[in-house]
Write a protein that holds these residues in place. Structure first.
Motif, PDB file in Angstrom:
ATOM      1  N   MET A 179       0.832  -1.309   0.444  1.00 30.13           N
ATOM      2  CA  MET A 179      -0.514  -0.144   0.021  1.00 30.13           C
ATOM      3  C   MET A 179       0.556   1.153   0.148  1.00 30.13           C
ATOM      4  N   ARG A 180       0.660   2.661  -0.786  1.00 27.56           N
ATOM      5  CA  ARG A 180       1.782   3.272  -1.220  1.00 27.56           C
ATOM      6  C   ARG A 180       0.268   4.777  -0.881  1.00 27.56           C
ATOM      7  N   CYS A 181       0.615   5.245   0.154  1.00 27.78           N
ATOM      8  CA  CYS A 181       0.262   6.106   0.239  1.00 27.78           C
ATOM      9  C   CYS A 181       0.872   7.854   0.408  1.00 27.78           C
ATOM     10  N   ASP A 182       0.655   8.495  -0.746  1.00 27.89           N
ATOM     11  CA  ASP A 182       1.781   9.959  -0.628  1.00 27.89           C
ATOM     12  C   ASP A 182       0.058  11.610  -0.445  1.00 27.89           C
ATOM     13  N   VAL A 183       0.457  12.434  -0.064  1.00 26.47           N
ATOM     14  CA  VAL A 183      -0.260  13.502   0.934  1.00 26.47           C
ATOM     15  C   VAL A 183       0.471  14.747   0.146  1.00 26.47           C
ATOM     16  N   ILE A 184      -0.526  15.263   0.516  1.00 27.84           N
ATOM     17  CA  ILE A 184       0.111  16.824  -0.458  1.00 27.84           C
ATOM     18  C   ILE A 184      -0.535  17.585   0.529  1.00 27.84           C
ATOM     19  N   THR A 185       0.502  18.554   1.586  1.00 33.71           N
ATOM     20  CA  THR A 185      -0.173  19.704   2.760  1.00 33.71           C
ATOM     21  C   THR A 185       0.878  20.638   3.026  1.00 33.71           C
ATOM     22  N   ILE A 186       0.226  21.686   4.053  1.00 36.11           N
ATOM     23  CA  ILE A 186       1.106  23.104   4.500  1.00 36.11           C
ATOM     24  C   ILE A 186       1.538  22.241   5.777  1.00 36.11           C
ATOM     25  N   PHE A 187       0.911  21.153   6.021  1.00 35.23           N
ATOM     26  CA  PHE A 187       1.510  20.945   8.135  1.00 35.23           C
ATOM     27  C   PHE A 187       1.876  19.307   7.654  1.00 35.23           C
ATOM     28  N   PRO A 188       2.971  19.731   7.219  1.00 35.18           N
ATOM     29  CA  PRO A 188       4.031  17.883   6.902  1.00 35.18           C
ATOM     30  C   PRO A 188       3.588  17.306   8.254  1.00 35.18           C
ATOM     31  N   GLU A 189       3.997  17.571   9.136  1.00 30.25           N
ATOM     32  CA  GLU A 189       4.222  17.543  11.082  1.00 30.25           C
ATOM     33  C   GLU A 189       3.347  16.434  10.681  1.00 30.25           C
ATOM     34  N   ILE A 190       2.235  16.774  10.653  1.00 27.59           N
ATOM     35  CA  ILE A 190       0.772  16.457  12.086  1.00 27.59           C
ATOM     36  C   ILE A 190       1.012  14.750  11.509  1.00 27.59           C
ATOM     37  N   PHE A 191       1.416  14.319  10.080  1.00 27.60           N
ATOM     38  CA  PHE A 191       1.381  12.951   9.144  1.00 27.60           C
ATOM     39  C   PHE A 191       2.678  12.178   9.842  1.00 27.60           C
ATOM     40  N   ASN A 192       3.707  13.116   9.409  1.00 27.03           N
ATOM     41  CA  ASN A 192       5.091  12.177  10.170  1.00 27.03           C
ATOM     42  C   ASN A 192       4.564  11.755  12.047  1.00 27.03           C
ATOM     43  N   ALA A 193       3.936  13.129  12.463  1.00 25.96           N
ATOM     44  CA  ALA A 193       4.163  12.597  14.096  1.00 25.96           C
ATOM     45  C   ALA A 193       3.447  11.448  14.312  1.00 25.96           C
ATOM     46  N   TYR A 194       2.233  11.146  14.070  1.00 22.85           N
ATOM     47  CA  TYR A 194       1.348  10.376  13.247  1.00 22.85           C
ATOM     48  C   TYR A 194       2.369   8.459  12.805  1.00 22.85           C
ATOM     49  N   PHE A 195       2.388   8.891  11.945  1.00 19.99           N
ATOM     50  CA  PHE A 195       3.061   7.473  11.526  1.00 19.99           C
ATOM     51  C   PHE A 195       4.669   7.193  12.334  1.00 19.99           C
ATOM     52  N   SER A 196       5.366   8.081  12.648  1.00 20.03           N
ATOM     53  CA  SER A 196       5.792   7.947  13.686  1.00 20.03           C
ATOM     54  C   SER A 196       6.187   7.284  14.733  1.00 20.03           C
ATOM     55  N   LEU A 197       4.464   6.578  15.049  1.00 15.36           N
ATOM     56  CA  LEU A 197       3.930   5.821  16.075  1.00 15.36           C
ATOM     57  C   LEU A 197       4.811   4.319  15.443  1.00 15.36           C
ATOM     58  N   LYS A 198       4.646   3.760  17.155  1.00 20.99           N
ATOM     59  CA  LYS A 198       5.669   2.872  17.550  1.00 20.99           C
ATOM     60  C   LYS A 198       4.901   1.597  16.243  1.00 20.99           C
ATOM     61  N   ILE A 199       3.444   1.897  16.567  1.00 19.25           N
ATOM     62  CA  ILE A 199       2.230   0.853  15.680  1.00 19.25           C
ATOM     63  C   ILE A 199       2.205   0.797  14.083  1.00 19.25           C
ATOM     64  N   PHE A 200       2.835   1.863  13.690  1.00 20.09           N
ATOM     65  CA  PHE A 200       3.179   1.765  12.366  1.00 20.09           C
ATOM     66  C   PHE A 200       4.708   1.835  11.974  1.00 20.09           C
ATOM     67  N   GLU A 201       5.166   0.897  13.109  1.00 18.15           N
ATOM     68  CA  GLU A 201       7.357   1.110  12.661  1.00 18.15           C
ATOM     69  C   GLU A 201       7.271  -0.301  11.941  1.00 18.15           C
ATOM     70  N   ARG A 202       6.807  -1.101  12.330  1.00 15.20           N
ATOM     71  CA  ARG A 202       6.927  -2.336  11.600  1.00 15.20           C
ATOM     72  C   ARG A 202       6.091  -2.008   9.688  1.00 15.20           C
ATOM     73  N   ALA A 203       4.659  -1.878   9.894  1.00 15.80           N
ATOM     74  CA  ALA A 203       4.107  -1.836   8.947  1.00 15.80           C
ATOM     75  C   ALA A 203       5.304  -1.026   7.905  1.00 15.80           C
ATOM     76  N   LEU A 204       5.881   0.232   7.967  1.00 18.93           N
ATOM     77  CA  LEU A 204       6.739   0.716   6.836  1.00 18.93           C
ATOM     78  C   LEU A 204       8.280   0.480   6.672  1.00 18.93           C
ATOM     79  N   GLN A 205       8.636   0.218   7.770  1.00 14.03           N
ATOM     80  CA  GLN A 205      10.217  -0.911   7.887  1.00 14.03           C
ATOM     81  C   GLN A 205       9.777  -1.641   7.266  1.00 14.03           C
ATOM     82  N   SER A 206       8.585  -2.873   6.872  1.00 12.49           N
ATOM     83  CA  SER A 206       8.849  -4.345   5.838  1.00 12.49           C
ATOM     84  C   SER A 206       8.387  -3.100   4.581  1.00 12.49           C
ATOM     85  N   GLY A 207       7.355  -1.929   4.958  1.00 18.88           N
ATOM     86  CA  GLY A 207       7.912  -2.395   3.154  1.00 18.88           C
ATOM     87  C   GLY A 207       6.180  -2.200   2.845  1.00 18.88           C
TER      88      GLY A 207
END
Ligand code: JAH
Length: 252
Positions: free
Chosen positions: A1-29
């Motif tokens: 699953m590939r998601c891209d986002v265009i925003t003027i507040f990237p920090e909001i997304f980076n904060a949420y997706f740096s949560l532990k629960i997403f770590e594995r999904a993001l690291q595994s590709g």
């Protein structure tokens, strides 16, 4: 699953997706999320993203040029892309849409607005689907995009471990969840229902289904018209109706 986002507040997304629960999904590709800052696609030294609305009125409108440049830059890699915009004018988002998006082979590109809106030409020229998460106004599309990405990512097989059972989810499809309890069996005089302590798995399953139907019938009766119900469900709903005659619902 590939998601891209265009925003003027990237920090909001980076904060949420740096949560532990997403770590594995993001690291595994299994999941890839790339956040693009709209300001990186501006021309002027002030990195202007907004301007006054034609025709007058309050607030500011996001200019078309940075969105066009951002979308063109992202699509330049040739990856097939489904471009989605979040707005109260969109088609209501639901679990069916989440499931469809989780099976989408194309990259999902979410365009987030702020201020009073986005120049309509962005939608006309770049957007395939306009989606709403509900009838209320947000400050911007970022929280709506997060809601959608969150609900989609958890449906991607293997993305969040596999702590949610596909069987359970298809069984409970379209109705509200049953009440959950854990230890202790009594707390401040509040008891866990006897059935759940009985060890009788048949009885427990029936109790849970009945309580799920009770909540749905009382709080969201319109869901019962669409949900896949069995003959056993119809019997449980009749039992609930009989019980209501004895003690009417105290819920608001
Ligand atoms: C508000 C840009 N349906 C939820 C939703 C989505 C987006 C927005 N509001 C609500 C929004 C202001 C500016 C988008």
């Amino acid at each position: 699953m590939r998601c891209d986002v265009i925003t003027i507040f990237p920090e909001i997304f980076n904060a949420y997706f740096s949560l532990k629960i997403f770590e594995r999904a993001l690291q595994s590709g299994i999941v890839g999320i790339k956040v693009h800052n709209l300001r990186d696609y501006t021309f002027d030294r002030h990195k202007t993203v907004d301007d006054y609305p034609y025709g007058g009125g309050p607030g500011m409108v996001l200019k078309p040029e940075p969105f066009f440049r951002a979308v063109k830059a992202i699509r330049a890699d040739g990856v097939e892309t489904c471009t989605i915009m979040l707005s109260p004018q969109g088609k209501p988002f639901d679990q069916e849409t989440a499931l469809a998006l989780s099976k989408e082979k194309r990259r999902l590109l979410f365009i987030c607005g702020r201020y009073e809106g986005i120049d309509e030409r962005v939608k006309d020229a770049l957007v395939e689907r306009e989606v709403s998460i509900g009838d209320y106004i947000l400050t911007g599309g970022e929280l709506a995009a997060l809601v959608i990405i969150d609900s989609v990512v958890r449906l991607v097989p293997g993305a969040l471990g596999d702590e949610h059972s596909a069987d359970e989810e298809s069984f409970s499809w379209g109705i509200l969840d049953y009440p959950h309890y854990t230890r202790p069996p009594e707390y401040e005089g509040l008891k866990v229902p006897e059935t759940l302590l009985s060890g009788n798995h048949g009885e427990i399953a029936r109790w849970r289904r009945k309580e799920a139907l009770r909540r749905t019938s009382s709080r969201r009766p319109e869901l019962l018209k669409r949900a896949p119900l069995t003959e056993e469900d119809d019997r449980l709903l009749l039992e609930i109706k009989e019980e209501e005659k004895d003690e009417p619902d105290q819920c608001s």
